[in-house]
Structure formats: structure tokens, C-alpha cells
Enzyme design. Structure first.
Site, PDB file in Angstrom:
ATOM      1  N   HIS A 147      -2.175   7.551   7.289  1.00  0.00           N
ATOM      2  CA  HIS A 147      -1.607   8.777   6.193  1.00  0.00           C
ATOM      3  C   HIS A 147      -2.601   9.793   5.823  1.00  0.00           C
ATOM      4  O   HIS A 147      -1.659  11.129   5.791  1.00  0.00           O
ATOM      5  CB  HIS A 147      -0.503   7.180   5.632  1.00  0.00           C
ATOM      6  CG  HIS A 147       0.343   7.157   5.746  1.00  0.00           C
ATOM      7  ND1 HIS A 147       1.297   7.577   5.992  1.00  0.00           N
ATOM      8  CD2 HIS A 147       0.773   5.382   4.954  1.00  0.00           C
ATOM      9  CE1 HIS A 147       2.371   6.477   6.088  1.00  0.00           C
ATOM     10  NE2 HIS A 147       1.497   5.074   5.919  1.00  0.00           N
ATOM     11  N   GLY A 192       1.060  -1.029  -0.202  1.00  0.00           N
ATOM     12  CA  GLY A 192       0.367  -0.246  -0.063  1.00  0.00           C
ATOM     13  C   GLY A 192       1.046   1.260  -0.512  1.00  0.00           C
ATOM     14  O   GLY A 192       2.376   1.200   0.333  1.00  0.00           O
ATOM     15  N   CYS A 231       5.802  -0.282   7.644  1.00  0.00           N
ATOM     16  CA  CYS A 231       5.470   1.342   6.712  1.00  0.00           C
ATOM     17  C   CYS A 231       7.108   1.474   5.695  1.00  0.00           C
ATOM     18  O   CYS A 231       7.978   1.476   6.498  1.00  0.00           O
ATOM     19  CB  CYS A 231       5.017   2.829   7.537  1.00  0.00           C
ATOM     20  SG  CYS A 231       4.618   3.453   6.310  1.00  0.00           S
ATOM     21  N   LEU A 232       6.668   1.582   4.567  1.00  0.00           N
ATOM     22  CA  LEU A 232       7.246   2.490   3.615  1.00  0.00           C
ATOM     23  C   LEU A 232       8.351   3.464   3.868  1.00  0.00           C
ATOM     24  O   LEU A 232       9.443   3.656   4.002  1.00  0.00           O
ATOM     25  CB  LEU A 232       7.484   2.259   2.347  1.00  0.00           C
ATOM     26  CG  LEU A 232       6.329   0.583   1.687  1.00  0.00           C
ATOM     27  CD1 LEU A 232       6.188   1.340   0.351  1.00  0.00           C
ATOM     28  CD2 LEU A 232       8.107   0.236   1.392  1.00  0.00           C
ATOM     29  N   HIS A 258      -4.376   1.563   7.846  1.00  0.00           N
ATOM     30  CA  HIS A 258      -2.728   2.177   7.881  1.00  0.00           C
ATOM     31  C   HIS A 258      -2.411   2.823   6.587  1.00  0.00           C
ATOM     32  O   HIS A 258      -2.589   3.982   7.068  1.00  0.00           O
ATOM     33  CB  HIS A 258      -1.976   1.037   8.004  1.00  0.00           C
ATOM     34  CG  HIS A 258      -0.498   1.422   7.648  1.00  0.00           C
ATOM     35  ND1 HIS A 258       0.212   1.230   8.186  1.00  0.00           N
ATOM     36  CD2 HIS A 258       0.176   2.386   6.304  1.00  0.00           C
ATOM     37  CE1 HIS A 258       1.763   1.233   7.896  1.00  0.00           C
ATOM     38  NE2 HIS A 258       1.507   2.440   6.601  1.00  0.00           N
ATOM     39  N   GLU A 259      -3.048   3.330   5.302  1.00  0.00           N
ATOM     40  CA  GLU A 259      -2.523   4.419   4.475  1.00  0.00           C
ATOM     41  C   GLU A 259      -3.847   5.007   4.804  1.00  0.00           C
ATOM     42  O   GLU A 259      -3.317   6.467   4.641  1.00  0.00           O
ATOM     43  CB  GLU A 259      -3.624   3.353   3.178  1.00  0.00           C
ATOM     44  CG  GLU A 259      -2.901   2.007   2.605  1.00  0.00           C
ATOM     45  CD  GLU A 259      -1.372   2.210   3.118  1.00  0.00           C
ATOM     46  OE1 GLU A 259      -0.957   3.887   2.690  1.00  0.00           O
ATOM     47  OE2 GLU A 259      -0.599   1.359   3.195  1.00  0.00           O
ATOM     48  N   GLN A 312       3.199  10.043   1.557  1.00  0.00           N
ATOM     49  CA  GLN A 312       4.525   9.995   1.221  1.00  0.00           C
ATOM     50  C   GLN A 312       5.143  10.168   0.271  1.00  0.00           C
ATOM     51  O   GLN A 312       6.637   9.200   0.110  1.00  0.00           O
ATOM     52  CB  GLN A 312       4.349   8.183   1.291  1.00  0.00           C
ATOM     53  CG  GLN A 312       3.506   7.558   2.648  1.00  0.00           C
ATOM     54  CD  GLN A 312       3.558   5.865   2.364  1.00  0.00           C
ATOM     55  OE1 GLN A 312       3.218   5.255   2.077  1.00  0.00           O
ATOM     56  NE2 GLN A 312       4.906   4.929   2.863  1.00  0.00           N
TER      57      GLN A 312
END
Ligand code: NI
Length: 174
Positions: A145, A46, A99-100, A141-142, A51
């Protein structure tokens, strides 16, 4: 299409709320395509626009992005524009969530078990779906963000301060 740079904590755009998308124009379509390429390159399951430094409310995801047999085609991911969680119930622990944008760290995070998501698809059509399991966690999670919230904001103060210390050490040693 282009791979964009994935920003990492404590980069400012990750920590601020994103704005609603008013019209799905070429700029947004290019952003989404670039996000797809970036997510598969990482790889991650995702990615949210903040990000890559764009504070607009769009997320993408693909449960299979990390599969070994994925041939790198970037046309299978899904994009959600202005996604919202309109119902949430139950409770689960998302184990070793990562998370990236949070390098070299994962933690168990308490999440809702089931969520109902409302959004627009890439053509601007409204959609609504109910999900649980891994996709429910990805949605939470997304969408977090888009509100400037990272999973490290959802763990204990103690764990978070340990992570910040570790990060400060790594930044100093570079
Ligand atoms: Ni993330």
C-alpha cells in the site's frame, strides 16, 4: 480519536507512493490512533495510511482485530513506521486475499513465504523481525500500500480486468 473514511479503489491516494516519515510528532500519533479506531471499526487486520488518504509510510495491524470476542479496545494494535521488507524467501498462495479498499472482491495472491521487516516503532525505536504465515502476508500487503500497490495489481491481467468490469457495472448502477 476519530474514525476516518476508508478510501476505495480507484481513489488516487491508493495508487501513489507514500513519503517517509521524518519525525514522529503529534500529527503522526493522532493519525496512528485514528487508524487503529478505523481498523477495528471496519473491521480489518491491517491498515495503511494511504487508505485513509494520508500518503505517509505508516501501517498498523492486529491479527485479532476481527475476533468475535474482541471488546473493541483499540490499544492492542501495532504500528510500524517506515517499514521495509529487507529479506524475502519462499513462495505461498495467500488464499482469498482481500482489502478494505477493494470492495466485494478477493483473490488468491502469490506471496513470499517468509519476510524480514525493518521499521521504527511508535517511539522511534528501530526494530527488525522475521515472520511467516498470515503475518508475513499482512506485512507484504500493507507495505505494498505504501508503494501504491494493491493486491489486484498482483493477480493476472485477466482477473484484474474482470474485477474492473464488475466495479464499473456497480458504479454505473448506483
Ligand atoms: Ni489493503
Amino acid at each position: 480519536m476519530a474514525i476516518r473514511n476508508i478510501l476505495t479503489y480507484p481513489e488516487k491516494s491508493l495508487l501513489q507512493p507514500s513519503v517517509k516519515i521524518e519525525s514522529i510528532d503529534d500529527e503522526i500519533r493522532t493519525l496512528i490512533n485514528d487508524m487503529g479506531e478505523t481498523m477495528f471499526d471496519a473491521p480489518g487486520v491491517g491498515l495503511a495510511a494511504p487508505q485513509v488518504g494520508v500518503n505517509k509510510r505508516v501501517i498498523i495491524y492486529d491479527l485479532h482485530a476481527r475476533d468475535k470476542d474482541n471488546d473493541g479496545t483499540v490499544n492492542e494494535f501495532k504500528a510500524l513506521i517506515n517499514p521495509e521488507i529487507i529479506e524475502a524467501s519462499g513462495s505461498i498462495v495467500s488464499e482469498k486475499e482481500g482489502c478494505l479498499s477493494v470492495v466485494d472482491y478477493s483473490a488468491d495472491v502469490k506471496r513470499y513465504e517468509t519476510v524480514v521487516v525493518r521499521a521504527l516503532d511508535i517511539d522511534g525505536n528501530p526494530l527488525e523481525f522475521k515472520t511467516d504465515g498470515i503475518l508475513s502476508v499482512i506485512m507484504q500487503h500493507e507495505i505494498d500500500h505504501l508503494d501504491g500497490i494493491l493486491f489486484i495489481n498482483r493477480i493476472s491481467v485477466l482477473k484484474r480486468s474482470l474485477y474492473k468490469k464488475k466495479l464499473a457495472k456497480e458504479l454505473n448502477s448506483n
